[in-house]
Design a protein around this motif. Structure first.
Motif, mmCIF file in Angstrom:
data_model
loop_
_atom_site.group_PDB
_atom_site.id
_atom_site.type_symbol
_atom_site.label_atom_id
_atom_site.label_comp_id
_atom_site.label_asym_id
_atom_site.label_seq_id
_atom_site.Cartn_x
_atom_site.Cartn_y
_atom_site.Cartn_z
ATOM 1 N N THR A 1 4.893 -62.718 50.963
ATOM 2 C CA THR A 1 3.871 -61.858 50.389
ATOM 3 C C THR A 1 3.094 -62.578 49.322
ATOM 4 N N ALA A 2 1.776 -62.440 49.365
ATOM 5 C CA ALA A 2 0.917 -63.053 48.361
ATOM 6 C C ALA A 2 -0.130 -62.034 47.970
ATOM 7 N N SER A 3 -1.280 -62.483 47.516
ATOM 8 C CA SER A 3 -2.349 -61.576 47.118
ATOM 9 C C SER A 3 -3.027 -61.009 48.349
ATOM 10 N N ALA A 4 -3.949 -60.029 48.104
ATOM 11 C CA ALA A 4 -4.647 -59.390 49.225
ATOM 12 C C ALA A 4 -5.590 -60.350 49.929
ATOM 13 N N GLY B 1 14.984 -78.254 41.169
ATOM 14 C CA GLY B 1 14.542 -78.314 39.790
ATOM 15 C C GLY B 1 13.029 -78.294 39.689
ATOM 16 N N LEU B 2 12.364 -79.005 40.592
ATOM 17 C CA LEU B 2 10.900 -79.008 40.637
ATOM 18 C C LEU B 2 10.377 -77.622 40.992
ATOM 19 N N VAL B 3 11.045 -76.950 41.923
ATOM 20 C CA VAL B 3 10.650 -75.585 42.297
ATOM 21 C C VAL B 3 10.750 -74.658 41.092
ATOM 22 N N ALA B 4 11.857 -74.785 40.330
ATOM 23 C CA ALA B 4 12.052 -73.935 39.158
ATOM 24 C C ALA B 4 10.967 -74.155 38.118
ATOM 25 N N GLU B 5 10.511 -75.391 37.955
ATOM 26 C CA GLU B 5 9.522 -75.711 36.933
ATOM 27 C C GLU B 5 8.106 -75.336 37.335
ATOM 28 N N LEU B 6 7.790 -75.388 38.625
ATOM 29 C CA LEU B 6 6.384 -75.357 39.044
ATOM 30 C C LEU B 6 6.002 -74.154 39.897
ATOM 31 N N ALA B 7 6.922 -73.653 40.722
ATOM 32 C CA ALA B 7 6.541 -72.689 41.754
ATOM 33 C C ALA B 7 6.642 -71.240 41.274
ATOM 34 N N ASP B 8 5.775 -70.401 41.845
ATOM 35 C CA ASP B 8 5.840 -68.959 41.627
ATOM 36 C C ASP B 8 6.731 -68.303 42.683
ATOM 37 N N ARG B 9 6.551 -68.740 43.925
ATOM 38 C CA ARG B 9 7.366 -68.218 45.023
ATOM 39 C C ARG B 9 7.961 -69.370 45.820
ATOM 40 N N ALA B 10 9.038 -69.095 46.516
ATOM 41 C CA ALA B 10 9.678 -70.104 47.358
ATOM 42 C C ALA B 10 9.906 -69.533 48.748
ATOM 43 N N VAL B 11 9.694 -70.389 49.751
ATOM 44 C CA VAL B 11 9.974 -70.055 51.147
ATOM 45 C C VAL B 11 11.003 -71.061 51.630
ATOM 46 N N VAL B 12 12.191 -70.581 51.976
ATOM 47 C CA VAL B 12 13.314 -71.446 52.334
ATOM 48 C C VAL B 12 13.362 -71.585 53.849
ATOM 49 N N LEU C 1 3.461 -67.503 56.463
ATOM 50 C CA LEU C 1 3.303 -68.059 55.115
ATOM 51 C C LEU C 1 1.934 -67.684 54.562
ATOM 52 N N ASP C 2 1.907 -67.266 53.289
ATOM 53 C CA ASP C 2 0.668 -67.008 52.574
ATOM 54 C C ASP C 2 0.672 -67.786 51.275
ATOM 55 N N VAL C 3 -0.507 -68.297 50.879
ATOM 56 C CA VAL C 3 -0.686 -68.922 49.562
ATOM 57 C C VAL C 3 -1.977 -68.366 48.982
ATOM 58 N N ALA C 4 -1.910 -67.834 47.755
ATOM 59 C CA ALA C 4 -3.084 -67.283 47.091
ATOM 60 C C ALA C 4 -3.677 -68.304 46.131
ATOM 61 N N LEU C 5 -4.927 -68.081 45.733
ATOM 62 C CA LEU C 5 -5.525 -68.892 44.684
ATOM 63 C C LEU C 5 -4.729 -68.725 43.393
ATOM 64 N N ASP C 6 -4.630 -69.805 42.604
ATOM 65 C CA ASP C 6 -3.899 -69.797 41.329
ATOM 66 C C ASP C 6 -2.406 -69.523 41.523
ATOM 67 N N GLU C 7 -1.895 -69.763 42.733
ATOM 68 C CA GLU C 7 -0.469 -69.548 42.999
ATOM 69 C C GLU C 7 0.141 -70.823 43.564
ATOM 70 N N THR C 8 1.397 -71.082 43.203
ATOM 71 C CA THR C 8 2.135 -72.214 43.753
ATOM 72 C C THR C 8 3.289 -71.683 44.593
ATOM 73 N N VAL C 9 3.276 -72.021 45.865
ATOM 74 C CA VAL C 9 4.337 -71.611 46.786
ATOM 75 C C VAL C 9 5.084 -72.859 47.232
ATOM 76 N N ALA C 10 6.399 -72.842 47.119
ATOM 77 C CA ALA C 10 7.227 -73.988 47.480
ATOM 78 C C ALA C 10 7.874 -73.763 48.834
ATOM 79 N N LEU C 11 7.720 -74.746 49.723
ATOM 80 C CA LEU C 11 8.461 -74.775 50.983
ATOM 81 C C LEU C 11 9.713 -75.615 50.736
#
Length: 618
Positions: A3-6, A220-231, A33-43
């Motif tokens: 889930t991301a922005s509209a 650790g990088l995901v924790a520092e940088l990402a808003d959402r994660a997709v495993v 997969l969705d990625v919004a503007l101003d959002e960081t999603v980690a795969l």
């Protein structure tokens, strides 16, 4: 579905990638997969999970022997599936910026860095050479490269790894794209460089306003940088959600296993059993069930593939027993477990394995332009310490600190300019014979693939070492089987070639070669830097087991301070060739005295930040 922005900048629905041919294999099997503007999603996922392939399919950067289908694959409103060559050209240069994993391999060695940084802009707009040079200097300066006007005229081999990664980020952002795809942007970088790259990505994302798709195995990088994660695992999405929730209360056993396998906070690591699933070995039912700790006696996992359930507006999970995973009564993720204790560890003979006494090493090079101009580099400067028998010493520091040079001095590949290095046998006597020294102390290379002859089978690679030290031919085959079994590999591995093995298996073969002559000391040069976190955990536990059962002493050269804390008893911190701090590992991690050590520890990427900040999340 994540889930991301509209109005996301990237939308992927039911992405499938398979090989062409009479017996096709599904590599990616229904990814949303969705990625919004101003959002960081980690795969997130282990090597072979399909995360890089999913990202590259957005730009049609996959090999021609693969077919890609999707219900929807749009970037900034552009249908990437139906885009012609011209539209794809604009998409790759203007709308999407790509930060590749290995910048050295992706820069043209015969063009200056400045030329390559502005190339995407010059393709889009007509620009004079002088204007392009000014723009290149401005872009390099913007990502923190000093003296950008001079650096823009230099070639890739004149840049360090961190500088090249910054230059690649500048190149990816030169056209102010709406989506940035960053594929393992901090792999194999020093801890301080990792933090600088993280800060840089965060800053430029805020300035450009782009969405970021981060591909990584570093939690650790995901924790520092990402808003959402997709495993991802086995080409499928197993879980997705906000990092703050997912790291505190994972809803899938694989996510939990990844978090518990990360060496952090000095706790014992919990390796994921078995090897990651490949398209050829993907099981029926739940793709993770052969390695899952919840699988025992549950036939449903083996026979039925779970669907990706929507748990809330922001979270999904593909597990038959997701309620059990989210049960508050279930034990929370722990920061520490009991350390391994065995009788063999207690029987280790006390004493010193290696003594380094006031050792210095300089390298003198001649200027290309003038044979009279000498450049002197102090790689190791008056270093003194001891490695206790049966213990592990961690040599840490940034690239260029002299730790690898010191390791080569210890095993005799280099000779010190002054000072002395003494290696002791198991009886505590100094070793003076060169052959005996090589049998006592062995080296494990950083890159197992580069250090193994690709034309030789694993059996021949090990047999080569045994033959060099005069072991009888009949005994050599038996000894090879023993070593492979000791490494947790089947004896049949002896018939395979290095390219047929995974990264973790190749590293085990490298360790087996080092142990073939029964040494008492191993010097390991960045043995885990390029491995997935789950494979890292397996190798860490293997090293611990070998140390305890064989009474080995280790010198671990690493920039990963989490790994050092999980493995080492003592730590030596090096900076510009000098030993700036030395002591017990926990004492240094808890109360660092030198400002350089404090800087290194502050730069550690850790998932614990997310856990502390979200302690109220359930």
């Amino acid at each position: 579905m994540s889930t991301a922005s509209a109005d996301p900048v990237l939308q992927i629905r039911d992405l499938r990638v398979r090989t062409n041919g009479p017996r096709p294999l599904n590599i990616i099997d229904g990814v949303d997969l969705d990625v919004a503007l101003d959002e960081t999603v980690a795969l997130v996922g282990e090597s072979g999970s399909g995360k890089s392939m999913a990202a590259r399919s957005v730009l049609k950067l996959l090999p021609c022997n693969l077919s890609v289908t999707a219900e929807q694959l749009t970037v900034a409103g552009i249908d990437a599936q139906r885009a012609d060559d011209a539209a794809l050209h604009r998409l790759r240069g203007d709308t999407v910026g790509m930060v590749f994993q290995d910048p050295m391999a992706n820069f043209n060695p015969v063009l200056t860095v400045g030329e390559q940084v502005v190339e995407p802009m010059r393709i889009r707009e007509r620009m004079s050479k002088r204007a392009a040079q000014r723009l290149a200097a401005e872009a390099l300066g913007h990502v923190g490269i000093t003296r950008p006007e001079e650096r823009a005229l230099e070639y890739p081999h004149q840049f360090s790894g961190g500088m090249l990664q910054r230059a690649m980020i500048a190149m990816a952002l030169i056209n102010r794209p709406r989506l940035v795809v960053a594929d393992e942007p901090t792999t194999a970088l020093d801890a301080t460089l990792q933090v600088k790259i993280v800060e840089l990505l965060r800053t430029v994302q805020a300035e450009v306003g782009a969405g970021v798709l981060l591909i990584t195995h570093d939690l650790g990088l995901v924790a520092e940088l990402a808003d959402r994660a997709v495993v991802m695992y086995g080409g499928r999405v197993l879980e997705s959600g906000p990092v703050a929730e997912l790291f505190v209360q994972p809803a899938h056993p694989y996510t939990r296993a990844l978090l518990e396998s990360r060496p952090e906070q000095g706790r014992d690591v919990q390796a994921i059993p078995g090897e990651p699933a490949t398209p050829a070995t993907r099981p029926t039912g739940c793709v993770f069930h052969p390695r899952c700790q919840l699988r025992d006696g549950r036939e449903r996992c083996e026979s039925t593939m779970p669907t990706l359930l929507t748990l809330s507006e922001t979270r999904t999970s593909a597990c038959h027993y997701v309620e059990e995973m989210l049960d508050p009564a279930r034990s929370a993720l722990s920061g520490s477990e009991a350390l391994l204790e065995t009788a063999a560890a207690k029987r280790v003979v006390e004493g010193v394995a290696v003594r380094v006494d006031h050792v210095s090493k300089e390298f003198v090079s001649t200027s290309f332009w003038s044979s009279h101009r000498k450049v002197v580099t102090k790689a190791v400067d008056d270093v003194t310490f001891e490695v206790p028998r049966g213990k592990t010493l961690g040599l840490v520091g940034e690239s260029g600190s002299g730790k690898s040079t010191l390791g080569r001095l210890m095993i005799g590949l280099l000779q010190p300019d002054c000072g002395q290095i003494t290696v002791f046998d198991e009886q505590g006597a100094p070793i003076t014979d060169r052959d005996e020294l090589r049998r006592t102390i062995q080296w494990v290379h950083q890159d197992p693939y580069g250090s193994l002859n690709p034309k030789m089978t694993v059996g021949r690679l090990i047999d080569e070492v045994l033959n060099r030290y005069g072991l009888h031919a009949g005994r050599r085959e038996e000894r090879c089987a023993e070593l492979l079994t000791q490494m947790g590999l089947p004896a049949s591995t002896a018939q395979r070639y290095p390219h047929q093995l995974s990264g973790g298996q190749r590293q085990r073969v490298s360790i087996a070669r080092a142990l073939a002559v029964e040494p008492s000391i191993l010097v390991l040069d960045e043995p885990l830097s390029a491995l997935d976190v789950s494979i890292q955990a397996q190798v860490i536990n293997l090293l611990r087991s070998l140390r305890e059962s064989l009474g080995l002493s280790y010198v671990l050269i690493s920039h990963d301070l989490n790994v050092v804390r999980a493995v080492c008893d003592r730590v030596a911190v090096m900076c510009k060739g000098e030993l700036v701090e030395f002591g017990e590992a926990e004492q240094i991690y808890q109360q660092p005295q030198h400002p350089y050590t404090q800087t290194l520890l502050a730069a550690m990427l850790s998932t614990s930040r997310v856990r502390r900040d979200t302690s109220t999340v359930h």
